[in-house]
Design a protein around this motif. Sequence first.
Motif, PDB file in Angstrom:
ATOM      1  N   ARG A   1       0.814  -1.221   0.000  1.00  0.00           N
ATOM      2  CA  ARG A   1       0.000   0.000   0.000  1.00  0.00           C
ATOM      3  C   ARG A   1       0.846   1.269   0.000  1.00  0.00           C
ATOM      4  NH1 ARG A   1      -5.312  -0.695   0.575  1.00  0.00           N
ATOM      5  NH2 ARG A   1      -6.086  -2.741   1.209  1.00  0.00           N
ATOM      6  N   GLU A   2       2.146   1.104   0.274  1.00  0.00           N
ATOM      7  CA  GLU A   2       3.064   2.239   0.225  1.00  0.00           C
ATOM      8  C   GLU A   2       4.447   1.700  -0.108  1.00  0.00           C
ATOM      9  OE1 GLU A   2       3.848   4.011   4.067  1.00  0.00           O
ATOM     10  OE2 GLU A   2       3.280   2.166   5.095  1.00  0.00           O
TER      11      GLU A   2
ATOM     12  N   PHE B   1       4.830   2.810 -10.203  1.00  0.00           N
ATOM     13  CA  PHE B   1       3.847   1.740 -10.238  1.00  0.00           C
ATOM     14  C   PHE B   1       2.650   2.169  -9.404  1.00  0.00           C
ATOM     15  CE2 PHE B   1       2.283  -2.634 -10.067  1.00  0.00           C
ATOM     16  CZ  PHE B   1       2.717  -3.121 -11.290  1.00  0.00           C
ATOM     17  N   PRO B   2       1.437   1.936  -9.882  1.00  0.00           N
ATOM     18  CA  PRO B   2       0.260   2.386  -9.125  1.00  0.00           C
ATOM     19  C   PRO B   2       0.049   1.589  -7.843  1.00  0.00           C
ATOM     20  CG  PRO B   2      -0.410   1.157 -11.077  1.00  0.00           C
ATOM     21  CD  PRO B   2       1.063   1.351 -11.182  1.00  0.00           C
ATOM     22  N   LEU B   3      -0.317   2.294  -6.792  1.00  0.00           N
ATOM     23  CA  LEU B   3      -0.619   1.693  -5.494  1.00  0.00           C
ATOM     24  C   LEU B   3      -2.134   1.629  -5.297  1.00  0.00           C
ATOM     25  CD1 LEU B   3       1.987   3.624  -3.302  1.00  0.00           C
ATOM     26  CD2 LEU B   3       2.055   1.186  -3.811  1.00  0.00           C
ATOM     27  N   PRO B   4      -2.615   0.669  -4.499  1.00  0.00           N
ATOM     28  CA  PRO B   4      -1.906  -0.485  -3.964  1.00  0.00           C
ATOM     29  C   PRO B   4      -1.780  -1.573  -5.035  1.00  0.00           C
ATOM     30  CG  PRO B   4      -4.189  -0.596  -3.300  1.00  0.00           C
ATOM     31  CD  PRO B   4      -4.036   0.690  -4.072  1.00  0.00           C
ATOM     32  N   TYR B   5      -0.922  -2.551  -4.781  1.00  0.00           N
ATOM     33  CA  TYR B   5      -0.780  -3.641  -5.745  1.00  0.00           C
ATOM     34  C   TYR B   5      -0.310  -4.896  -5.019  1.00  0.00           C
ATOM     35  CZ  TYR B   5       4.322  -3.216  -5.650  1.00  0.00           C
ATOM     36  OH  TYR B   5       5.632  -3.203  -5.246  1.00  0.00           O
ATOM     37  N   VAL B   6      -0.501  -6.029  -5.674  1.00  0.00           N
ATOM     38  CA  VAL B   6      -0.012  -7.317  -5.193  1.00  0.00           C
ATOM     39  C   VAL B   6       1.161  -7.702  -6.082  1.00  0.00           C
ATOM     40  CG1 VAL B   6      -0.541  -9.762  -4.857  1.00  0.00           C
ATOM     41  CG2 VAL B   6      -2.286  -8.023  -4.355  1.00  0.00           C
TER      42      VAL B   6
END
Length: 323
Positions: A7-8, A53-58
């Motif tokens: 998330r960050e 890179f866009p947040l949030p991500y897995v």
Amino acid sequence: MRVVRVREFGTPEVLRVEEMPEPEPGAGQVVVAVETAGVGYGDVIVRSGGYPFPLPYVPGLEVGGQVVAVGPGTDRSLLGRRVVATTVGNTGGYGERALAPAAWTFPVPNELALPVALAVFQAGAVASGMLTAMRVRDGETVLITAAAGRIGSLLVQLAKAAGATVIGAAGADKAAAVEDFGADHAVDYGAGDWPDRVRALSGGGVDVVLDAIGGEIGAQALEAAADGRGRFGIYGFASGTWLPLDAQVLARRGLTVAGPLGAVFAKPDAEQRDDAERALAAAADGRLRPRIHATYPLDRAADAHAEIERRRSVGAVLLAVPA
């Protein structure tokens, strides 16, 4: 299902286990019940904020497991197959289920263990493609930095198979591993005079350099290239900074600089898939021997990232996802 979400941007501790709904496959997609996921240096760079890179991500762009669902118009023969795959959008691999394009889903040969297949199918394809892009020929001398890493170790093996004399550069504690992968010589890139040693070993400079580190080590590797014919391939910046290039120096020394990784990813999809299938076949018959450094459970993804950041790994680092 459980996933590891970011998330960050920050230290490995930003990797946290959370719950999220299971993915639904769209047209041309499959859902893989993940048994193992790859952890690469690219994951570390993105997580730390080194790449937009866009947040949030897995995180997670490579997974191995069983296909449990297919989307509309997708080959149903994949259902139940043991596969390795790249994930949709290069995300989502750190979880119990992952979405993958059917076109980038590869059945695993029966004789090949799933973690070994995961360690080799993309890394082996990339290594093979980069050697082709750099036009490595029989009788040439090749210097590979980060030669104990996941891709570097496969580059060593493939360059040897192509008939090259291979010099692998790594930390002093990894010299034995580099030689075990098949390098003719292993040099410690922590020693200040290591480029001089490479030039001595190669009779004045190497024909080809493949560098994944950049920064000061990349600059030193450039010193080891042969004047008038040296070809320098840049495919990473594990040091955190790209290799600084001086056009005047390149022109004076007669060196060629290339981006072989970009060349690999620019190839038509069919050629990239063929490369992955050949890498799996080479591992199945023993021509490629990926090494698995460590496997961590999903909830210790932060430890896996920390291991890579500390440059302790030799070969691949994986996550194991319990059923």
